[in-house]
Design a protein around this motif. Structure first.
Motif, PDB file in Angstrom:
ATOM      1  N   ALA A  41      29.028  84.133 -34.875  1.00 37.21           N
ATOM      2  CA  ALA A  41      27.927  83.448 -35.557  1.00 37.21           C
ATOM      3  C   ALA A  41      27.781  83.932 -37.004  1.00 37.21           C
ATOM      4  O   ALA A  41      27.572  83.116 -37.920  1.00 37.21           O
ATOM      5  CB  ALA A  41      26.630  83.674 -34.792  1.00 37.21           C
ATOM      6  N   GLU A  42      27.903  85.223 -37.207  1.00 33.61           N
ATOM      7  CA  GLU A  42      27.757  85.769 -38.555  1.00 33.61           C
ATOM      8  C   GLU A  42      28.877  85.300 -39.474  1.00 33.61           C
ATOM      9  O   GLU A  42      28.637  84.970 -40.645  1.00 33.61           O
ATOM     10  CB  GLU A  42      27.724  87.294 -38.494  1.00 33.61           C
ATOM     11  CG  GLU A  42      26.442  87.850 -37.873  1.00 33.61           C
ATOM     12  CD  GLU A  42      26.496  89.356 -37.682  1.00 33.61           C
ATOM     13  OE1 GLU A  42      27.512  89.972 -38.089  1.00 33.61           O
ATOM     14  OE2 GLU A  42      25.531  89.923 -37.140  1.00 33.61           O
ATOM     15  N   LEU A  43      30.108  85.268 -38.967  1.00 33.79           N
ATOM     16  CA  LEU A  43      31.223  84.805 -39.779  1.00 33.79           C
ATOM     17  C   LEU A  43      31.066  83.338 -40.151  1.00 33.79           C
ATOM     18  O   LEU A  43      31.312  82.936 -41.298  1.00 33.79           O
ATOM     19  CB  LEU A  43      32.538  85.023 -39.023  1.00 33.79           C
ATOM     20  CG  LEU A  43      33.051  86.455 -38.946  1.00 33.79           C
ATOM     21  CD1 LEU A  43      34.236  86.552 -38.002  1.00 33.79           C
ATOM     22  CD2 LEU A  43      33.462  86.933 -40.346  1.00 33.79           C
ATOM     23  N   LEU A  44      30.653  82.529 -39.194  1.00 32.94           N
ATOM     24  CA  LEU A  44      30.435  81.117 -39.481  1.00 32.94           C
ATOM     25  C   LEU A  44      29.316  80.921 -40.493  1.00 32.94           C
ATOM     26  O   LEU A  44      29.438  80.120 -41.423  1.00 32.94           O
ATOM     27  CB  LEU A  44      30.107  80.360 -38.196  1.00 32.94           C
ATOM     28  CG  LEU A  44      31.266  79.790 -37.386  1.00 32.94           C
ATOM     29  CD1 LEU A  44      30.733  79.049 -36.167  1.00 32.94           C
ATOM     30  CD2 LEU A  44      32.120  78.859 -38.227  1.00 32.94           C
ATOM     31  N   SER A  48      28.487  85.211 -29.136  1.00 31.68           N
ATOM     32  CA  SER A  48      29.012  86.289 -29.974  1.00 31.68           C
ATOM     33  C   SER A  48      28.286  86.351 -31.313  1.00 31.68           C
ATOM     34  O   SER A  48      28.295  85.383 -32.084  1.00 31.68           O
ATOM     35  CB  SER A  48      30.512  86.079 -30.209  1.00 31.68           C
ATOM     36  OG  SER A  48      30.998  86.947 -31.215  1.00 31.68           O
ATOM     37  N   ASP A  49      27.671  87.492 -31.602  1.00 35.35           N
ATOM     38  CA  ASP A  49      27.018  87.673 -32.897  1.00 35.35           C
ATOM     39  C   ASP A  49      28.038  87.676 -34.029  1.00 35.35           C
ATOM     40  O   ASP A  49      27.767  87.157 -35.119  1.00 35.35           O
ATOM     41  CB  ASP A  49      26.240  88.995 -32.910  1.00 35.35           C
ATOM     42  CG  ASP A  49      25.030  88.952 -31.991  1.00 35.35           C
ATOM     43  OD1 ASP A  49      24.549  87.842 -31.689  1.00 35.35           O
ATOM     44  OD2 ASP A  49      24.576  90.037 -31.572  1.00 35.35           O
ATOM     45  N   ALA A  50      29.204  88.266 -33.773  1.00 34.74           N
ATOM     46  CA  ALA A  50      30.234  88.328 -34.810  1.00 34.74           C
ATOM     47  C   ALA A  50      30.699  86.929 -35.195  1.00 34.74           C
ATOM     48  O   ALA A  50      30.856  86.612 -36.381  1.00 34.74           O
ATOM     49  CB  ALA A  50      31.411  89.163 -34.320  1.00 34.74           C
ATOM     50  N   PRO A  63      35.422  81.486 -34.948  1.00 33.58           N
ATOM     51  CA  PRO A  63      36.573  82.303 -35.339  1.00 33.58           C
ATOM     52  C   PRO A  63      37.384  82.803 -34.145  1.00 33.58           C
ATOM     53  O   PRO A  63      38.620  82.858 -34.205  1.00 33.58           O
ATOM     54  CB  PRO A  63      35.937  83.462 -36.110  1.00 33.58           C
ATOM     55  CG  PRO A  63      34.710  82.855 -36.710  1.00 33.58           C
ATOM     56  CD  PRO A  63      34.196  81.901 -35.670  1.00 33.58           C
ATOM     57  N   SER A  64      36.702  83.153 -33.053  1.00 35.21           N
ATOM     58  CA  SER A  64      37.434  83.645 -31.876  1.00 35.21           C
ATOM     59  C   SER A  64      38.281  82.558 -31.221  1.00 35.21           C
ATOM     60  O   SER A  64      39.283  82.868 -30.567  1.00 35.21           O
ATOM     61  CB  SER A  64      36.455  84.230 -30.851  1.00 35.21           C
ATOM     62  OG  SER A  64      35.526  83.247 -30.423  1.00 35.21           O
TER      63      SER A  64
END
Length: 208
Positions: A33-36, A29-31, A169-170
């Motif tokens: 990875a970006e949040l982390l 998941s790009d989302a 996050p997920s």
């Protein structure tokens, strides 16, 4: 009846969120990875230290002691609620561990600030803290401030897991979603069983 429909609706929404976290989150998941990356771009020792303290609230020792203490308090006057609490909390823990084995999601490939040994999805701290704190709030108080406090505590526990680098996050979202669905479904089952048990007592005896 309207309360049951409301619970069913929330269960459905929670399961949709859980499904999304399962299939669209994690290492691919790009989302996530970006949040982390955004959260860990500038490490903060103070934030990490606070997260280590908060995360212990969702550990198995703290939750077991908390649930057992509540069950003991309930036992003298509301034995059925005490048993229900123990079954619901233990059942959620088993279900979370089963999901970890089924999905076997890898942990984030960044520095872990606490030790972990199991798979990532769902976050056990997020799921089990929400189940335990929310059930305690509903069974011991039922007041909105108590329920709100339970959700805030579970929210902080879940966020601490991402802050410590041990969950996507997920994973946390999936844990929260599963925990909410579990609590509401458990309450529905409990209320149905109580209605069935009370039905024969409420029915007038037949004359024959």
């Amino acid at each position: 009846m309207s309360r049951d429909l409301g619970r069913i609706a929330f269960v459905a929404v929670a399961l949709v969120l859980w499904f999304g976290a399962v299939h669209f989150g994690g290492p691919a998941s790009d989302a996530d990875a970006e949040l982390l990356d955004a959260l860990h771009a500038e490490p903060s020792p103070r934030l990490a230290a606070a997260a280590r303290v908060v995360t212990e609230l969702g550990g198995w020792i703290a939750l077991t002691v908390t649930a057992a203490s509540a069950a003991i308090r309930l036992w003298s006057r509301r034995r059925h609620d005490a048993i229900f609490l123990c079954i619901a909390v233990l059942g959620a823990r088993i279900a979370v561990e089963a999901q970890k084995h089924v999905f076997a999601r890898e942990r984030p490939d960044i520095a872990h600030l606490v030790d972990v040994s199991s798979a990532a999805f769902p976050s056990g701290h997020a799921a089990n803290s929400l189940v335990t704190f929310l059930l305690l709030a509903l069974l011991l108080s039922g007041a909105r401030p108590a329920v709100g406090l339970a959700l805030v505590l579970a929210g902080l526990v879940g966020l601490s897991r991402v802050t410590l680098g041990v969950h996507w996050p997920s994973d946390v979202i999936g844990g929260w979603a599963f925990g909410l669905a579990w609590v509401l479904a458990a309450l529905l089952v409990r209320d149905r069983l109580r209605l069935r048990a009370a039905a024969p007592l409420a029915s007038p005896p037949r004359k024959g």
